[in-house]
Design a protein around this motif. Structure first.
Motif, PDB file in Angstrom:
ATOM      1  N   SER A 416      47.762  52.462  16.308  1.00  0.00           N
ATOM      2  CA  SER A 416      48.834  53.202  15.645  1.00  0.00           C
ATOM      3  C   SER A 416      48.335  54.485  14.995  1.00  0.00           C
ATOM      4  CB  SER A 416      49.493  52.331  14.561  1.00  0.00           C
ATOM      5  OG  SER A 416      48.610  52.186  13.440  1.00  0.00           O
ATOM      6  N   GLY A 417      47.019  54.546  14.726  1.00  0.00           N
ATOM      7  CA  GLY A 417      46.472  55.696  14.022  1.00  0.00           C
ATOM      8  C   GLY A 417      46.734  55.681  12.533  1.00  0.00           C
ATOM      9  N   ALA A 418      47.404  54.638  12.035  1.00  0.00           N
ATOM     10  CA  ALA A 418      47.750  54.565  10.616  1.00  0.00           C
ATOM     11  C   ALA A 418      46.705  53.832   9.788  1.00  0.00           C
ATOM     12  CB  ALA A 418      49.107  53.871  10.447  1.00  0.00           C
ATOM     13  N   VAL A 419      45.740  53.187  10.459  1.00  0.00           N
ATOM     14  CA  VAL A 419      44.717  52.423   9.738  1.00  0.00           C
ATOM     15  C   VAL A 419      43.351  52.775  10.304  1.00  0.00           C
ATOM     16  CG1 VAL A 419      46.347  50.536   9.329  1.00  0.00           C
ATOM     17  CG2 VAL A 419      44.776  50.386  11.255  1.00  0.00           C
ATOM     18  N   SER A 420      42.348  52.679   9.454  1.00  0.00           N
ATOM     19  CA  SER A 420      40.971  52.897   9.905  1.00  0.00           C
ATOM     20  C   SER A 420      40.230  51.587  10.115  1.00  0.00           C
ATOM     21  CB  SER A 420      40.217  53.750   8.895  1.00  0.00           C
ATOM     22  OG  SER A 420      40.213  53.149   7.615  1.00  0.00           O
ATOM     23  N   GLN A 443      45.037  55.196   6.807  1.00  0.00           N
ATOM     24  CA  GLN A 443      44.530  56.430   7.389  1.00  0.00           C
ATOM     25  C   GLN A 443      45.692  57.400   7.504  1.00  0.00           C
ATOM     26  OE1 GLN A 443      41.257  56.740  10.494  1.00  0.00           O
ATOM     27  NE2 GLN A 443      43.039  56.984  11.790  1.00  0.00           N
ATOM     28  N   GLY A 444      45.675  58.457   6.711  1.00  0.00           N
ATOM     29  CA  GLY A 444      46.732  59.446   6.767  1.00  0.00           C
ATOM     30  C   GLY A 444      47.906  59.113   5.852  1.00  0.00           C
ATOM     31  N   GLU A 445      48.883  60.015   5.867  1.00  0.00           N
ATOM     32  CA  GLU A 445      50.075  59.867   5.029  1.00  0.00           C
ATOM     33  C   GLU A 445      51.054  58.856   5.646  1.00  0.00           C
ATOM     34  OE1 GLU A 445      50.482  61.322   2.097  1.00  0.00           O
ATOM     35  OE2 GLU A 445      48.517  62.307   2.263  1.00  0.00           O
ATOM     36  N   ASP A 446      51.865  58.227   4.767  1.00  0.00           N
ATOM     37  CA  ASP A 446      52.922  57.294   5.198  1.00  0.00           C
ATOM     38  C   ASP A 446      52.367  56.209   6.118  1.00  0.00           C
ATOM     39  OD1 ASP A 446      54.875  58.852   3.841  1.00  0.00           O
ATOM     40  OD2 ASP A 446      54.950  60.218   5.557  1.00  0.00           O
ATOM     41  N   ALA A 447      51.181  55.700   5.782  1.00  0.00           N
ATOM     42  CA  ALA A 447      50.490  54.764   6.667  1.00  0.00           C
ATOM     43  C   ALA A 447      51.320  53.516   6.939  1.00  0.00           C
ATOM     44  CB  ALA A 447      49.136  54.395   6.073  1.00  0.00           C
ATOM     45  N   GLU A 448      51.902  52.938   5.872  1.00  0.00           N
ATOM     46  CA  GLU A 448      52.621  51.680   6.089  1.00  0.00           C
ATOM     47  C   GLU A 448      53.828  51.873   6.984  1.00  0.00           C
ATOM     48  OE1 GLU A 448      54.217  47.678   3.839  1.00  0.00           O
ATOM     49  OE2 GLU A 448      53.031  49.168   2.749  1.00  0.00           O
ATOM     50  N   ALA A 449      54.583  52.947   6.773  1.00  0.00           N
ATOM     51  CA  ALA A 449      55.762  53.183   7.605  1.00  0.00           C
ATOM     52  C   ALA A 449      55.367  53.416   9.056  1.00  0.00           C
ATOM     53  CB  ALA A 449      56.533  54.397   7.067  1.00  0.00           C
ATOM     54  N   ARG A 450      54.315  54.187   9.281  1.00  0.00           N
ATOM     55  CA  ARG A 450      53.863  54.446  10.654  1.00  0.00           C
ATOM     56  C   ARG A 450      53.346  53.179  11.312  1.00  0.00           C
ATOM     57  NH1 ARG A 450      49.533  57.749  11.190  1.00  0.00           N
ATOM     58  NH2 ARG A 450      48.972  57.744   8.969  1.00  0.00           N
ATOM     59  N   LEU A 451      52.653  52.358  10.514  1.00  0.00           N
ATOM     60  CA  LEU A 451      52.128  51.109  11.063  1.00  0.00           C
ATOM     61  C   LEU A 451      53.261  50.162  11.437  1.00  0.00           C
ATOM     62  CD1 LEU A 451      49.803  49.152  11.681  1.00  0.00           C
ATOM     63  CD2 LEU A 451      49.849  48.474   9.266  1.00  0.00           C
ATOM     64  N   ARG A 452      54.215  49.985  10.546  1.00  0.00           N
ATOM     65  CA  ARG A 452      55.340  49.077  10.823  1.00  0.00           C
ATOM     66  C   ARG A 452      56.107  49.532  12.067  1.00  0.00           C
ATOM     67  NH1 ARG A 452      55.357  44.036   8.362  1.00  0.00           N
ATOM     68  NH2 ARG A 452      54.998  44.205   6.112  1.00  0.00           N
ATOM     69  N   GLN A 453      56.310  50.824  12.183  1.00  0.00           N
ATOM     70  CA  GLN A 453      57.031  51.348  13.336  1.00  0.00           C
ATOM     71  C   GLN A 453      56.278  51.067  14.624  1.00  0.00           C
ATOM     72  OE1 GLN A 453      59.987  52.595  13.813  1.00  0.00           O
ATOM     73  NE2 GLN A 453      59.647  53.127  15.973  1.00  0.00           N
ATOM     74  N   ALA A 454      54.975  51.297  14.602  1.00  0.00           N
ATOM     75  CA  ALA A 454      54.168  51.065  15.804  1.00  0.00           C
ATOM     76  C   ALA A 454      54.144  49.596  16.188  1.00  0.00           C
ATOM     77  CB  ALA A 454      52.743  51.571  15.576  1.00  0.00           C
ATOM     78  N   LEU A 455      53.978  48.726  15.207  1.00  0.00           N
ATOM     79  CA  LEU A 455      53.913  47.292  15.505  1.00  0.00           C
ATOM     80  C   LEU A 455      55.255  46.779  16.023  1.00  0.00           C
ATOM     81  CD1 LEU A 455      51.774  45.871  12.547  1.00  0.00           C
ATOM     82  CD2 LEU A 455      51.027  46.545  14.834  1.00  0.00           C
ATOM     83  N   SER A 456      56.349  47.317  15.500  1.00  0.00           N
ATOM     84  CA  SER A 456      57.669  46.840  15.927  1.00  0.00           C
ATOM     85  C   SER A 456      57.942  47.184  17.384  1.00  0.00           C
ATOM     86  CB  SER A 456      58.760  47.442  15.035  1.00  0.00           C
ATOM     87  OG  SER A 456      58.867  48.845  15.252  1.00  0.00           O
ATOM     88  N   THR A 457      57.330  48.257  17.883  1.00  0.00           N
ATOM     89  CA  THR A 457      57.557  48.647  19.276  1.00  0.00           C
ATOM     90  C   THR A 457      56.537  48.028  20.235  1.00  0.00           C
ATOM     91  OG1 THR A 457      56.210  50.645  19.010  1.00  0.00           O
ATOM     92  CG2 THR A 457      58.572  50.839  18.572  1.00  0.00           C
ATOM     93  N   GLN A 458      55.402  47.550  19.715  1.00  0.00           N
ATOM     94  CA  GLN A 458      54.333  47.050  20.575  1.00  0.00           C
ATOM     95  C   GLN A 458      54.207  45.534  20.601  1.00  0.00           C
ATOM     96  OE1 GLN A 458      50.487  49.146  20.189  1.00  0.00           O
ATOM     97  NE2 GLN A 458      51.562  50.673  18.966  1.00  0.00           N
ATOM     98  N   LEU A 459      54.684  44.851  19.559  1.00  0.00           N
ATOM     99  CA  LEU A 459      54.455  43.411  19.458  1.00  0.00           C
ATOM    100  C   LEU A 459      55.777  42.664  19.311  1.00  0.00           C
ATOM    101  CD1 LEU A 459      51.469  43.365  16.904  1.00  0.00           C
ATOM    102  CD2 LEU A 459      51.342  43.253  19.408  1.00  0.00           C
ATOM    103  N   PRO A 460      55.845  41.446  19.863  1.00  0.00           N
ATOM    104  CA  PRO A 460      57.062  40.636  19.687  1.00  0.00           C
ATOM    105  C   PRO A 460      57.229  40.207  18.235  1.00  0.00           C
ATOM    106  CG  PRO A 460      55.330  39.354  20.714  1.00  0.00           C
ATOM    107  CD  PRO A 460      54.829  40.749  20.662  1.00  0.00           C
ATOM    108  N   GLY A 461      58.417  39.720  17.919  1.00  0.00           N
ATOM    109  CA  GLY A 461      58.741  39.374  16.543  1.00  0.00           C
ATOM    110  C   GLY A 461      57.797  38.372  15.913  1.00  0.00           C
ATOM    111  N   TYR A 462      57.367  37.336  16.680  1.00  0.00           N
ATOM    112  CA  TYR A 462      56.535  36.300  16.077  1.00  0.00           C
ATOM    113  C   TYR A 462      55.123  36.801  15.755  1.00  0.00           C
ATOM    114  CZ  TYR A 462      54.652  35.651  20.834  1.00  0.00           C
ATOM    115  OH  TYR A 462      54.072  35.831  22.064  1.00  0.00           O
TER     116      TYR A 462
END
Length: 493
Positions: A416-420, A443-462
């Protein structure tokens, strides 16, 4: 047993006028190193060390610290390198558990130590040790050569028993698949109490190459050493590679021809960045266990097409993926990785119970007799014979009836680029069995929002984390690897 088969014989077998070791402004040839090893071996014998005795060293890297290891071997003893980053209490445990007769350290480190062993220091005793008459005690290929203490997820560090044959063939194996030659300059950046770090010395010498010793404080120290010494081979573990990839290299890495990784998974985004930074270098992604040194490596030509693979067995190793009944799995069927062959260690020092759990007779499908290591790691093998790490049985997350590999969640977070840095664990839950907790550094600004967005599009709900724990920096252990045990203890229960 020929001289070249004992691990200290690697030094004697190399061209005598070639440089063997470099530390800061000092360098020493193989011939001079061999002579010093023999003299210090004589000093150890004069100090009461006998064949089979354990000798612990607790020192930062230097020519003397390396000489001490191989001098213990020349004296017929067992060397036990304690990581210089360990604290006194941990070293006291290693000295006591190994039954060491001698500890070599520095004067400052010796202050306040409570050990039964004879304690010698570089400042007070090195002159006497290195001025003794040379000695060389006979050993056999299967004699114990080293105890390497490795930490598990529970309990105190345990000593893995390695023979001269184990260490010699491990050096030869890596020399073969890396193509190490006399014009290589290998940066010894990992601790020598770590099998990967010790092999940086031995595999370099097996190829007649020089090893450049470095205890680094920051990634910039590594960059400067690579540039100054025109390093051609650089080994690291994932947290170090993550830091190095975020560092400005300029032209400092132009000399690098080989990069190697072990001690954890390098996600595809990081491997792509390393290959962009060092386009002339071949990247070797490896997987292994201290109990059998190394198991597999991925041919650098396959990194682009198979970035998730850990490759095929290294020379002198046999790896099988087995079902619980001992039969070989079908292609792409998960099973336990079992390693056989002469790289398999002799077990855990004075720990028959844990040895019996991990070391068992080679399976019927193996071409080798003797003992094999049941890794506890789940792997799959594809139709081309490439292996893929799925996860450790004791680390798999069981949630909502699914078995989830932490590695898959961690790779998605890192991509996601949001974490190191990232580590995923299962936290007990009455309804779901476990929920996913992700521990990460921003890593970078708005890390949590960027991470959540990336995970929601790449991984299933469980597989979505129910909670994210943010740390300023991810902890690493004394070998530089991500300290998963500390993360689990402090944040994932």
């Amino acid at each position: 047993m020929t001289e070249a088969q004992r691990i200290d014989g690697l030094i004697a077998a190399a061209p005598r006028d070639a440089v063997a070791l470099v530390h800061r402004d000092r360098e020493i040839t193989f011939g001079a190193l061999d002579a010093m090893v023999a003299q210090v071996a004589g000093g150890l014998v004069a100090a009461g060390v006998r064949p089979g005795d354990r000798v612990v060293t607790w020192l930062p890297k230097s020519i003397e610290s390396v000489v001490a290891l191989f001098a213990a071997s020349r004296a017929g003893a067992v060397f036990v390198p304690a990581n210089p980053q360990l604290k006194a209490a941990q070293v006291e445990h290693i000295v006591s558990d190994s039954g060491a007769v001698l500890l070599l350290t520095s004067r400052s480190r010796s202050a306040g130590l409570d050990v039964a062993a004879n304690v010698l220091t570089l400042e007070d005793d090195w002159g006497r040790l290195s001025g003794a008459d040379p000695a060389s005690m006979a050993v056999s290929a299967d004699d114990l050569a080293a105890l390497l203490y490795t930490s598990g997820s529970t309990g105190r560090p345990k000593g893995v028993m390695l023979s001269h044959r184990n260490l010699w063939l491990a050096a030869d194996s890596v020399r073969q698949f890396l193509g190490t030659s006399p014009d290589d300059r290998v940066l010894s950046v990992l601790p020598h109490g770590f099998d990967y770090g010790l092999n940086q010395l031995t595999s370099a010498w097996a190829g007649g190459a020089r090893a450049v010793l470095l205890d680094y404080l920051t990634p910039r120290d590594v960059v400067r050493a690579v540039e100054r010494h025109r390093i051609t081979q650089l080994a690291g573990v994932p947290p170090l590679w993550q830091s190095l990839a975020a560092t400005d290299w300029g032209l400092a890495g132009a000399s690098l021809r080989v990069l190697t990784n072990s001690g954890g998974h390098v996600h595809p985004g990081l491997s792509e960045k390393l290959r962009t930074l060092f386009p002339a270098a071949r990247l070797y992604l490896m997987y292994g266990l201290t109990e059998a040194f190394r198991a597999t490596y991925l041919d650098p030509a396959l990194v682009d097409s198979h970035p998730e693979s850990v490759g095929r067995a290294i020379p002198h190793a046999e790896v099988l993926v087995l079902r619980p009944d001992g039969s070989v799995t079908a292609d792409d069927e998960p099973g336990e990785l079992v390693q056989s062959g002469p790289l398999v260690a002799q077990g855990y020092w004075h720990d028959d119970e844990r040895t019996a759990q991990r070391f068992r007779p080679a399976p019927a499908a193996s071409v080798h007799e003797g003992m094999a290591v049941w890794s506890g790691d789940t792997m799959r093998r594809d139709a081309a014979g490439l292996h893929y790490f799925v996860g450790r049985d004791d680390e798999m997350i069981k949630t909502s009836g699914h078995r989830v590999s932490p590695t898959e969640i961690e790779d998605a977070a890192l991509a996601s680029g949001a974490v190191s840095g990232a580590a995923a664990f299962g936290r007990p839950d009455e309804l779901l069995g476990q929920t996913v907790v992700l521990i990460a550094s921003k890593q970078g600004e708005d890390a949590e929002a960027r991470l959540r967005q990336a995970l929601s599009t790449q991984l299933p709900g469980y597989m979505q984390p129910s909670s994210i724990v943010w740390l300023d920096a991810m902890p690493v252990n004394a070998n530089g690897k991500l300290d998963r045990a500390a993360l689990r203890r402090d944040h994932a229960r």
